[in-house]
Design a protein around this motif. Sequence first.
Motif, PDB file in Angstrom:
ATOM      1  N   THR A  64      28.739 -43.668  13.786  1.00 48.79           N
ATOM      2  CA  THR A  64      27.869 -43.060  12.767  1.00 48.79           C
ATOM      3  C   THR A  64      28.198 -43.610  11.383  1.00 48.79           C
ATOM      4  N   GLU A  65      29.488 -43.738  11.081  1.00 49.14           N
ATOM      5  CA  GLU A  65      29.870 -44.246   9.771  1.00 49.14           C
ATOM      6  C   GLU A  65      29.482 -45.724   9.634  1.00 49.14           C
ATOM      7  N   ALA A  66      29.695 -46.482  10.700  1.00 48.49           N
ATOM      8  CA  ALA A  66      29.298 -47.899  10.652  1.00 48.49           C
ATOM      9  C   ALA A  66      27.793 -48.038  10.496  1.00 48.49           C
ATOM     10  N   ALA A  67      27.023 -47.182  11.167  1.00 44.73           N
ATOM     11  CA  ALA A  67      25.571 -47.235  11.036  1.00 44.73           C
ATOM     12  C   ALA A  67      25.134 -46.907   9.618  1.00 44.73           C
ATOM     13  N   ARG A  68      25.826 -45.950   9.020  1.00 41.25           N
ATOM     14  CA  ARG A  68      25.476 -45.592   7.633  1.00 41.25           C
ATOM     15  C   ARG A  68      25.738 -46.767   6.691  1.00 41.25           C
ATOM     16  N   LEU A  72      22.950 -48.917   4.635  1.00 42.37           N
ATOM     17  CA  LEU A  72      23.000 -49.128   3.190  1.00 42.37           C
ATOM     18  C   LEU A  72      22.981 -50.619   2.862  1.00 42.37           C
ATOM     19  N   LEU A  73      23.679 -51.431   3.688  1.00 42.48           N
ATOM     20  CA  LEU A  73      23.696 -52.877   3.454  1.00 42.48           C
ATOM     21  C   LEU A  73      22.284 -53.461   3.515  1.00 42.48           C
ATOM     22  N   VAL A  74      21.535 -53.069   4.553  1.00 47.66           N
ATOM     23  CA  VAL A  74      20.169 -53.570   4.683  1.00 47.66           C
ATOM     24  C   VAL A  74      19.297 -53.020   3.565  1.00 47.66           C
ATOM     25  N   ALA A  75      19.514 -51.725   3.222  1.00 47.43           N
ATOM     26  CA  ALA A  75      18.704 -51.128   2.152  1.00 47.43           C
ATOM     27  C   ALA A  75      18.953 -51.841   0.818  1.00 47.43           C
ATOM     28  N   GLU A  76      20.216 -52.195   0.542  1.00 48.52           N
ATOM     29  CA  GLU A  76      20.511 -52.928  -0.693  1.00 48.52           C
ATOM     30  C   GLU A  76      19.835 -54.296  -0.690  1.00 48.52           C
ATOM     31  N   ARG A 240      11.441 -63.357   3.939  1.00 51.95           N
ATOM     32  CA  ARG A 240      12.796 -63.882   3.824  1.00 51.95           C
ATOM     33  C   ARG A 240      13.442 -63.884   5.197  1.00 51.95           C
ATOM     34  N   VAL A 241      13.901 -65.018   5.674  1.00 52.87           N
ATOM     35  CA  VAL A 241      14.522 -65.188   6.979  1.00 52.87           C
ATOM     36  C   VAL A 241      16.032 -65.268   6.780  1.00 52.87           C
ATOM     37  N   ILE A 242      16.784 -64.422   7.519  1.00 51.79           N
ATOM     38  CA  ILE A 242      18.230 -64.268   7.303  1.00 51.79           C
ATOM     39  C   ILE A 242      18.945 -64.485   8.620  1.00 51.79           C
ATOM     40  N   ASP A 243      20.044 -65.243   8.581  1.00 52.95           N
ATOM     41  CA  ASP A 243      20.911 -65.456   9.743  1.00 52.95           C
ATOM     42  C   ASP A 243      21.628 -64.140  10.037  1.00 52.95           C
ATOM     43  N   ALA A 244      21.372 -63.567  11.229  1.00 52.90           N
ATOM     44  CA  ALA A 244      21.908 -62.252  11.556  1.00 52.90           C
ATOM     45  C   ALA A 244      23.434 -62.251  11.601  1.00 52.90           C
ATOM     46  N   LYS A 245      24.016 -63.279  12.209  1.00 52.13           N
ATOM     47  CA  LYS A 245      25.480 -63.296  12.357  1.00 52.13           C
ATOM     48  C   LYS A 245      26.165 -63.407  11.002  1.00 52.13           C
ATOM     49  N   GLU A 246      25.718 -64.343  10.149  1.00 47.65           N
ATOM     50  CA  GLU A 246      26.351 -64.521   8.840  1.00 47.65           C
ATOM     51  C   GLU A 246      26.130 -63.300   7.944  1.00 47.65           C
ATOM     52  N   PHE A 247      25.022 -62.618   8.122  1.00 50.00           N
ATOM     53  CA  PHE A 247      24.729 -61.475   7.266  1.00 50.00           C
ATOM     54  C   PHE A 247      25.560 -60.246   7.650  1.00 50.00           C
ATOM     55  N   PHE A 248      25.674 -59.968   8.975  1.00 49.87           N
ATOM     56  CA  PHE A 248      26.317 -58.718   9.391  1.00 49.87           C
ATOM     57  C   PHE A 248      27.804 -58.874   9.687  1.00 49.87           C
ATOM     58  N   SER A 249      28.252 -60.089  10.027  1.00 52.03           N
ATOM     59  CA  SER A 249      29.650 -60.229  10.451  1.00 52.03           C
ATOM     60  C   SER A 249      30.651 -59.782   9.382  1.00 52.03           C
ATOM     61  N   PHE A 318      27.773 -44.620  19.940  1.00 51.86           N
ATOM     62  CA  PHE A 318      26.591 -45.313  19.403  1.00 51.86           C
ATOM     63  C   PHE A 318      25.935 -44.438  18.345  1.00 51.86           C
ATOM     64  N   ALA A 319      25.170 -45.096  17.485  1.00 51.68           N
ATOM     65  CA  ALA A 319      24.423 -44.388  16.440  1.00 51.68           C
ATOM     66  C   ALA A 319      23.273 -45.283  15.985  1.00 51.68           C
ATOM     67  N   LEU A 320      22.189 -44.655  15.607  1.00 53.26           N
ATOM     68  CA  LEU A 320      20.979 -45.366  15.156  1.00 53.26           C
ATOM     69  C   LEU A 320      21.055 -45.652  13.659  1.00 53.26           C
ATOM     70  N   LEU A 321      20.548 -46.844  13.237  1.00 51.53           N
ATOM     71  CA  LEU A 321      20.329 -47.129  11.818  1.00 51.53           C
ATOM     72  C   LEU A 321      18.945 -46.608  11.464  1.00 51.53           C
ATOM     73  N   PRO A 322      18.828 -45.382  10.976  1.00 51.38           N
ATOM     74  CA  PRO A 322      17.497 -44.757  10.897  1.00 51.38           C
ATOM     75  C   PRO A 322      16.550 -45.463   9.943  1.00 51.38           C
ATOM     76  N   GLU A 323      16.995 -45.741   8.735  1.00 49.72           N
ATOM     77  CA  GLU A 323      16.081 -46.316   7.751  1.00 49.72           C
ATOM     78  C   GLU A 323      15.686 -47.745   8.131  1.00 49.72           C
ATOM     79  N   THR A 324      16.654 -48.521   8.565  1.00 53.74           N
ATOM     80  CA  THR A 324      16.338 -49.893   8.974  1.00 53.74           C
ATOM     81  C   THR A 324      15.443 -49.902  10.203  1.00 53.74           C
ATOM     82  N   SER A 325      15.729 -49.038  11.184  1.00 50.68           N
ATOM     83  CA  SER A 325      14.934 -49.015  12.411  1.00 50.68           C
ATOM     84  C   SER A 325      13.509 -48.578  12.143  1.00 50.68           C
ATOM     85  N   ARG A 326      13.330 -47.714  11.148  1.00 51.78           N
ATOM     86  CA  ARG A 326      11.972 -47.250  10.852  1.00 51.78           C
ATOM     87  C   ARG A 326      11.098 -48.391  10.355  1.00 51.78           C
TER      88      ARG A 326
END
Length: 830
Positions: A64-68, A72-76, A240-249, A318-326
């Motif tokens: 849950t904390e990681a999802a939050r 926030l990372l995606v929202a920023e 905007r196209v973003i490399d998933a691994k470089e962005f989230f790792s 597990f936990a959902l990323l609510p804002e990003t998933s929406r």
Amino acid sequence: MRTPVTNPKPPSSNPLGWGLQRKLIVSMLLVGVVPLLLGLGMAFLRGSKEIQVVSGESFQALATEAARKLDLLVAEEVARTSRIAVHPEIIQQLERHRDLLQSGDKRVSPAAITQQRTSWAARDPVAVRAITENSTALLLRGFYAGSQSESDLLLPQVVRAATKKLFVTDVQGNLFAALTTSPGFAHADSPWWKGTYNKGVGQLFIEDLHFDEQAKTYVFSISLPIMDSLRYEVVGVLHRVIDAKEFFSPSTHPIRFGKTGHVMLIDSRGTVLSCPILPTGVRLSDLALIPKVTGREPGWVTADSDGHGGQGTAIIGFALLPETSRATNGSVENGAWHTFVWQSSDELFAPIRHLMLWMLILASVALCLLATLGYFAASRIVTPVRRLQEAARLIGRGELQEPINIHTGDELEELAVEFNRMHTQLEAAFAGLSTQVEEKTQEVQYLQKSTDQVLDAVPTPIIMIDQQGLIQYMNRASRDTLHAQAEDWSSRPLFDVLPIDDEHRQALRRDLRLVEAGMPVVPPPADRDQAPKEARDPLNQALSPAPPSLRRELRIGPHLYHYEWFPLEGRSGAGKRFGLVLRDTTDESRLQDQLIQAEKSGSLDVLTAGIGHELNNPLFGILGLGEAIQEEGDLARAKGYAQDIVGHGRKMAAIIRDFTGVAARESKSQRIPVDVTAQLEQALAIVQTSHECLGLNVQKHYVAVSPVTALPDQLRLAFINVLTNAIQAMNGQGDLWLTTEEQDDMVTIRIRDNGPGIPKQHLGKVFDPFYTTKGQGEGSGLGLTVAQRLIKKFGGEIRLESPEGQGTTCVMTLPADKSGVRKEEPCVSS
């Protein structure tokens, strides 16, 4: 051959013999170690359960904390990207480009766009500079690399390295500005462009993980609508196209616990976006695990695999990323991102496995002692019990061939004797049971298959539902009518499948409730015939379906169906079931309307001929008297001529007045109490006027009868059709009998002629539309058909009695109106 059963001798009552009760007591004393093992086992299971619960709740909290944080990372990043989408200069340039498109400027004509696309695909230097070096592209470059004037748009180093593409499209999806030449030119058909454009309204759209062929890596994209200066409509799309691994790792890889515990990010399909172990883009190895760890609420599960290729018990949070998933693919249902927290089961369950090892050592010692001390009990008790168990299994399968022989001298021996006796009785009782069951099963299957084939062969749609209104069966005709596949209608509510309006749906529900309550289905009382009908064009026939509250009819597409509910017997405890039958009455309704209209047209011809015949004589008289007045010098004689002209005019007015009732429009009529005798007399007068009846002898036998509720002109039309057939059958010469009577609240009208009669082979077809025994051009075959329809419309019946060669009698019965209208005196004449 089966060996006969022989009952062994009953056990002797030897005082030194051990009974089964003593044997069991001694065995229980010898196996005293069982409670110890049971206690140790319970402790082990309880400890394992506690470890699972504590670890699961910890993993859930970490997920849950990681999802939050990732949310926030995606929202920023979305907020950082949205700054350029609201840049005034970019908006102004896209608005000017949109205005050029709307004005049809030749610079942005379809031909110019096609040329620009071709030049971009060929990497023409002019076309490349027009897109990569325009003012919008320069702003994008400042956003990407940073500058003194645009320092607030500077991307962090990690995000800048992860960004693979950054470009802007216009309102038509064509490339407007880009940092590099890697993007394609046309994007109007791309899912991300459609989702962001959103019919001109605009919305954030995060494209799910996919492999980019140009970037050679797995990427996701953030697409934002660029609204006009009034924030009213979309003028372009920023992609905007973003490399998933470089962005989230950088955010997921540092979260580690123990030697193997880590956090990873997956989508709803189980595809890895970021993981320290698995490469980005691969799916979890266990597909059955995916729905367990992609719930909409945070949680943890115990699974048989860890999703990383390992087998065994695994605990996963597990936990959902609510804002990003929406924003992913437009909704949480279509695409969602989840955090996945996992630790190797070897590491997770290492403490409990050490405890289990010591418990197994202790249990082994106890088992060795139990095996040594229980040998005697096993040889004396377990062996006979196993033989009895095997015998019971053979009896259950019907394979026991030899009787059970056990000689223990205790209750086990008596039990073997009872087993043998039971086997003999069962063998005798169920000798033919298997054959009967097989025959009954085959018969039931045959009947079920035959029933399905019969129902599928019926051309009438038949639907069966349960007590909750869910569809249980549809035959082939109903599936073809509703264009329904098995996955479309099975266990769905009937009223969701039927394409009907609310009014018909309410009528259908009302009739279903009546059938369910065991009540007769009767249309509710309504003043159906008092409301004026809308006039219709006689040259443009159309169906005129009655309201569903008055007639049990449904309109499905271009067809009109008469429906009927019926109850069905359900299985025991399964509740009631009901059937719905739909009969297509489209052609029948259209044919009835055409018959009425055709008969009206024929009646108007008769009416016109009658009016012409009756008006000719007084008209000729008026013309002759008018000419005489012109030449007459005597005033008194001229006044006499004038009086004769007035008399002839009044006669013509009376004739017209008598005929106007036939031509009155039905839309202005209402059902009223009608005098049958008067309408019969008017019909006779009209028919005699329009046909040659010099040799006709009419005999009338009228009695005082109650009125009937009908439309006068339509009842008169029915009489005219019957009288016309009778007179034409006699060629205008012969005897015609007219009779009225009343009995049992029914008014009967008989019209009999002494013509040649109707042959027996034709008698059953005279009411069929367009069927006639006259020569070609002498009859339309609609008179009796319309007469039958009108009489039945007013609740009556009509039939023909025609002994061949002895004339024909038409008998019409109508319900009497007992509303209080006084009968007239009977009129009998000949």
